[in-house]
Design a protein around this motif. Structure first.
Motif, PDB file in Angstrom:
ATOM      1  N   VAL A 168     105.321 -56.798  29.048  1.00  0.00           N
ATOM      2  CA  VAL A 168     104.509 -57.724  29.839  1.00  0.00           C
ATOM      3  C   VAL A 168     105.452 -58.652  30.593  1.00  0.00           C
ATOM      4  O   VAL A 168     106.341 -59.267  29.991  1.00  0.00           O
ATOM      5  N   LEU A 169     105.269 -58.732  31.914  1.00  0.00           N
ATOM      6  CA  LEU A 169     106.082 -59.618  32.740  1.00  0.00           C
ATOM      7  C   LEU A 169     105.230 -60.783  33.220  1.00  0.00           C
ATOM      8  O   LEU A 169     104.131 -60.581  33.734  1.00  0.00           O
ATOM      9  N   HIS A 170     105.739 -62.000  33.027  1.00  0.00           N
ATOM     10  CA  HIS A 170     105.063 -63.201  33.512  1.00  0.00           C
ATOM     11  C   HIS A 170     105.862 -63.744  34.694  1.00  0.00           C
ATOM     12  O   HIS A 170     107.067 -63.959  34.586  1.00  0.00           O
ATOM     13  N   LEU A 171     105.182 -63.954  35.818  1.00  0.00           N
ATOM     14  CA  LEU A 171     105.836 -64.481  37.011  1.00  0.00           C
ATOM     15  C   LEU A 171     105.227 -65.823  37.385  1.00  0.00           C
ATOM     16  O   LEU A 171     104.009 -65.951  37.523  1.00  0.00           O
ATOM     17  N   ASP A 172     106.082 -66.826  37.532  1.00  0.00           N
ATOM     18  CA  ASP A 172     105.668 -68.148  38.012  1.00  0.00           C
ATOM     19  C   ASP A 172     106.420 -68.427  39.300  1.00  0.00           C
ATOM     20  O   ASP A 172     107.647 -68.263  39.363  1.00  0.00           O
ATOM     21  N   ASP A 223     105.220 -47.961  31.213  1.00  0.00           N
ATOM     22  CA  ASP A 223     106.271 -47.068  30.738  1.00  0.00           C
ATOM     23  C   ASP A 223     107.422 -47.863  30.131  1.00  0.00           C
ATOM     24  O   ASP A 223     107.616 -49.039  30.432  1.00  0.00           O
ATOM     25  N   ALA A 224     108.172 -47.174  29.296  1.00  0.00           N
ATOM     26  CA  ALA A 224     109.317 -47.800  28.628  1.00  0.00           C
ATOM     27  C   ALA A 224     110.491 -47.881  29.595  1.00  0.00           C
ATOM     28  O   ALA A 224     111.433 -47.099  29.543  1.00  0.00           O
ATOM     29  N   VAL A 225     110.437 -48.824  30.510  1.00  0.00           N
ATOM     30  CA  VAL A 225     111.524 -49.065  31.449  1.00  0.00           C
ATOM     31  C   VAL A 225     112.115 -50.432  31.129  1.00  0.00           C
ATOM     32  O   VAL A 225     111.586 -51.189  30.319  1.00  0.00           O
ATOM     33  N   SER A 226     113.206 -50.744  31.766  1.00  0.00           N
ATOM     34  CA  SER A 226     113.846 -52.033  31.542  1.00  0.00           C
ATOM     35  C   SER A 226     113.006 -53.138  32.162  1.00  0.00           C
ATOM     36  O   SER A 226     112.879 -53.224  33.389  1.00  0.00           O
ATOM     37  N   GLY A 227     112.398 -53.952  31.306  1.00  0.00           N
ATOM     38  CA  GLY A 227     111.580 -55.046  31.808  1.00  0.00           C
ATOM     39  C   GLY A 227     112.388 -56.027  32.635  1.00  0.00           C
ATOM     40  O   GLY A 227     111.891 -56.569  33.627  1.00  0.00           O
ATOM     41  N   ILE A 228     113.634 -56.237  32.253  1.00  0.00           N
ATOM     42  CA  ILE A 228     114.487 -57.176  32.996  1.00  0.00           C
ATOM     43  C   ILE A 228     114.757 -56.648  34.396  1.00  0.00           C
ATOM     44  O   ILE A 228     114.671 -57.383  35.387  1.00  0.00           O
ATOM     45  N   ALA A 229     115.042 -55.341  34.489  1.00  0.00           N
ATOM     46  CA  ALA A 229     115.315 -54.744  35.800  1.00  0.00           C
ATOM     47  C   ALA A 229     114.073 -54.793  36.681  1.00  0.00           C
ATOM     48  O   ALA A 229     114.158 -55.101  37.876  1.00  0.00           O
TER      49      ALA A 229
END
Length: 259
Positions: A168-172, A223-229
């Protein structure tokens, strides 16, 4: 998952049908309704304008003592049906239809297309379309068209239960209050729409993007990708610059990743 498109205009619900002459015998109307059980009624071209004879009205008349004295379609058809252009919004038509007297509230609507065609829109279809639109509105952010917080929470739980939620990515958006003061509410809203579109373009089809509130967005990765990338890619995508009222505006985003 492809979203189901809900009807927005009355013409999408209308069933085109040729009008019957006013002198059409009742027996012929009965034969038509029997031959086409899904037809909500017929249109009658009377001298004083189009009339509408719904199936329900015909059935009530047929269930009476007899149809004696009512020998033609014009004898049974309503003289003043509710008529709308095909490009009328579903919500507008529904509000007007529901404002009718109780006895007329279930009657279908008469629809007219610009090319001269006429048709009938059943009330059940109209109400179903309106209910579907309101249900969708309850789960969609009205400014950006993205899923809203309740929709994101529901989808997140579903994906978590199914084992398809990778991160889960949170963007502010940084310093958005200052941008809001600089651009004004209308300009800030336009910027949020541009950011939402940038997120749509940058994300994959299986990912879900939602607007939580104000300048906060969330992305559910499938998908299991790099969340940071992915977070860096999304931050670059929303950076812009976005042209707002002729002014290029760049925006930075803080991204948090939960796995």
């Amino acid at each position: 998952m492809t979203a189901i498109r809900l009807p927005r205009k009355l013409g999408e619900l209308g069933i085109p049908i040729d009008a019957l002459p006013a002198g059409t015998p009742v027996s012929e109307v009965e034969a038509i309704l029997r031959a086409f059980p899904l037809l909500p009624g017929v249109i009658v071209a009377a001298p004083d304008g189009d009339r509408l004879l719904s199936r329900a009205t015909f059935d009530r008349a047929a269930a009476g003592p007899n149809l004696r004295g009512r020998r033609t379609a014009a004898d049974l058809a309503a003289a003043d049906p509710l008529v709308f252009a095909a490009d009328t919004d579903v919500d507008q038509a529904a509000v007007a239809a529901l404002a009718r007297a109780d006895a007329d509230r279930d009657e279908p609507l008469l629809v007219r297309w610009p090319d001269g065609r006429r048709g009938i829109a059943p009330m059940m279809d109209l109400l179903a379309a309106m209910a579907g639109r309101y249900a969708r509105m309850a789960r969609v952010d009205q400014l950006t068209g993205l899923p809203n917080r309740p929709a994101a929470l529901s989808a997140g739980q579903e994906r978590l239960d199914a084992g398809t939620l990778a991160a889960v990515l949170h963007l502010d958006l940084d310093r958005f209050s200052e941008i809001n003061e600089m651009l004004g509410n209308q300009g800030a809203d336009l910027l949020l729409q541009r950011v939402a579109e940038a997120l749509r373009t940058a994300c994959r089809g299986a990912d879900l993007i939602a607007r939580l509130e104000a300048d906060q967005f969330v992305v559910l990765l499938a998908d299991a990708v790099s969340g940071i990338a992915v977070g860096r890619r999304l931050a670059a995508a929303v950076r812009g610059p976005h042209t707002i009222d002729g002014v290029p505006v760049s925006v930075e985003a803080s991204v948090g990743v939960s796995t």
